[in-house]
Structures are given as structure tokens and as C-alpha cells.
Design an enzyme around this catalytic site. Structure first.
Site, PDB file in Angstrom:
ATOM      1  N   CYS A  11      -6.883  13.537 -22.428  1.00  0.00           N
ATOM      2  CA  CYS A  11      -7.703  13.789 -23.618  1.00  0.00           C
ATOM      3  C   CYS A  11      -7.090  12.895 -24.680  1.00  0.00           C
ATOM      4  CB  CYS A  11      -7.656  15.256 -24.058  1.00  0.00           C
ATOM      5  SG  CYS A  11      -8.469  15.472 -25.662  1.00  0.00           S
ATOM      6  N   CYS A  19      -6.847  14.935 -28.258  1.00  0.00           N
ATOM      7  CA  CYS A  19      -5.925  16.055 -28.465  1.00  0.00           C
ATOM      8  C   CYS A  19      -5.353  16.499 -27.123  1.00  0.00           C
ATOM      9  CB  CYS A  19      -6.596  17.193 -29.224  1.00  0.00           C
ATOM     10  SG  CYS A  19      -8.257  17.632 -28.657  1.00  0.00           S
ATOM     11  N   SER A  20      -5.871  17.604 -26.554  1.00  0.00           N
ATOM     12  CA  SER A  20      -5.249  18.095 -25.323  1.00  0.00           C
ATOM     13  C   SER A  20      -6.254  18.834 -24.441  1.00  0.00           C
ATOM     14  CB  SER A  20      -4.090  19.027 -25.667  1.00  0.00           C
ATOM     15  OG  SER A  20      -4.580  20.097 -26.452  1.00  0.00           O
ATOM     16  N   CYS A  21      -7.538  18.475 -24.498  1.00  0.00           N
ATOM     17  CA  CYS A  21      -8.555  19.170 -23.707  1.00  0.00           C
ATOM     18  C   CYS A  21      -8.187  19.085 -22.222  1.00  0.00           C
ATOM     19  CB  CYS A  21      -9.928  18.565 -23.962  1.00  0.00           C
ATOM     20  SG  CYS A  21     -10.413  18.731 -25.696  1.00  0.00           S
TER      21      CYS A  21
END
Ligand code: FE
Length: 205
Positions: free
Chosen positions: A110, A113-115
Site C-alpha cells: 500500500c 499507508c498500510s492497506c
């Protein structure tokens, strides 16, 4: 004094979170107990063992593999959807399964961010959320994978998939040679979290 002493006041971020949570509940925006239910799901329900079982079934059952590639949330749900609406919503996150082949190796990131597909992999590792991985894997994927100890041959195409809030990806790794005749359970035991991110291969060991 030890940091986990009960006489220590909670940290500033912990107090802030508690205050926000209380406010949302009072305003009717967050049902009572919803946060506890979600935290409990992350502790006991979500995690890479679920992903590993899905991979092992896809390796052993051609019709399941076909369903998984066609409609991942539905096929993943064959391992059970929660009755709780908040958890079920996470479990039904639109997800696409990327099948590794002898010609194509997939890896997920991602960049924003951190999906991440929490429901089948749990919480992401720290490096997945860190800027170096997020920025570099799209620019020089082979070099990044090599740092994980994964050397992708030149004749294998590397595809990098950028996850977002609306769509998550999950890698179906290659079934390693030497696992013929293994049970689904034994196969699941060699499927690692990183192999479902695409930064590792599964090994028959
Ligand atoms: Fe993200």
C-alpha cells in the site's frame, strides 16, 4: 518502577483514545462494545492461519481455486463469516486473489499507508507499513525482494499491486514441489504470511 505497574497513569495517547471512544459512543456513532468486539477479532479470529488454510484448499481443490480467483470474499467466506456486522464488514472487504505462476510473481503493497487484507492475514508487519518498503517496492521490486532473500529469475515477470481502502490484494503462492499427496492441514502449515504478501516463497520443509 516497572512500566506495566497499575499505579502508573495511562499514557497520553491511551487517554485520548479513551476520550474519543467515549464521545463517539455518547453521540451514538459507535455502538457500545463495538471496539471490544473488533479488538477481540484481531486477537482471536483474524490472522495468517486463515490465509494459509485458504491457500492449502486452493492448492488441493481446483473448483475452490476457481471460485477464489473469481470472487475472493465469497470463497474466503466458506471458512465462515462472523455474525457480528462490524466483523462481517471487514471480512467482506473487496479483495482480489493474485495467483503466482511459473511466469508471474505477484507482490502487494500500500504505497499510501498500510492497506492489507486483515481478515485473512491479521495485522501487517512493521516493514509493510514503513516508508522504505512502500516507496521502493514499486520502483525496484526485484532489489527489494532480493533483500528478503527472494531472487526472482529474470524470465519471471514481477507484478506489484497497490492496495487501497476499497480494494485489497492477497497472493496465492506457488505450491512447492515435493508436497504431492500432502493433506490440506499439512500444506497449510508451510504457508507463511510473507508468501501471501509476495515477499517469500513456500517451501516443502
Ligand atoms: Fe493503505
Amino acid at each position: 518502577m516497572s512500566s506495566d505497574s497499575h499505579t502508573d497513569p495511562p499514557s497520553a495517547p491511551a487517554l485520548r483514545i479513551k476520550a474519543i471512544q467515549q464521545l463517539l459512543t455518547e453521540k451514538g456513532l459507535l455502538p457500545t462494545g463495538a471496539v471490544d468486539t473488533i479488538v477481540d477479532a484481531f486477537e482471536h479470529r483474524f490472522g495468517p492461519r486463515t490465509g494459509a488454510r485458504i491457500v492449502a484448499r486452493a492448492w488441493t481443490n481446483a473448483s475452490y481455486r476457481k471460485r477464489l480467483l473469481a470472487d475472493a470474499p465469497e470463497a474466503m467466506g466458506e471458512f465462515g463469516h462472523s455474525e457480528d456486522p462490524h466483523i462481517a464488514m471487514i471480512e467482506r472487504t473487496p479483495t482480489i486473489v493474485l495467483e503466482n505462476t511459473l511466469k508471474v510473481h505477484n507482490v502487494i503493497v500500500c504505497t499510501l499507508c498500510s492497506c492489507y487484507p486483515w481478515h485473512v492475514l491479521g495485522l501487517p508487519p512493521n516493514w509493510y507499513k514503513a516508508a522504505p518498503y512502500r516507496s521502493r517496492v514499486v520502483i525496484e521490486p526485484r532489489a527489494v525482494l532480493a533483500e528478503f532473500g527472494l531472487h526472482v529469475p529474470d524470465d519471471v515477470e514481477v507484478r506489484v499491486w497497490d492496495s487501497n481502502n476499497e480494494l485489497r490484494y492477497f497472493v496465492l503462492p506457488l505450491r512447492p514441489a515435493g508436497t504431492e499427496g500432502w493433506s490440506e492441514e499439512r500444506l497449510a502449515s508451510i504457508v507463511t504470511r510473507d508468501s501471501m504478501i509476495g515477499t517469500a516463497l513456500c517451501k516443502a520443509a
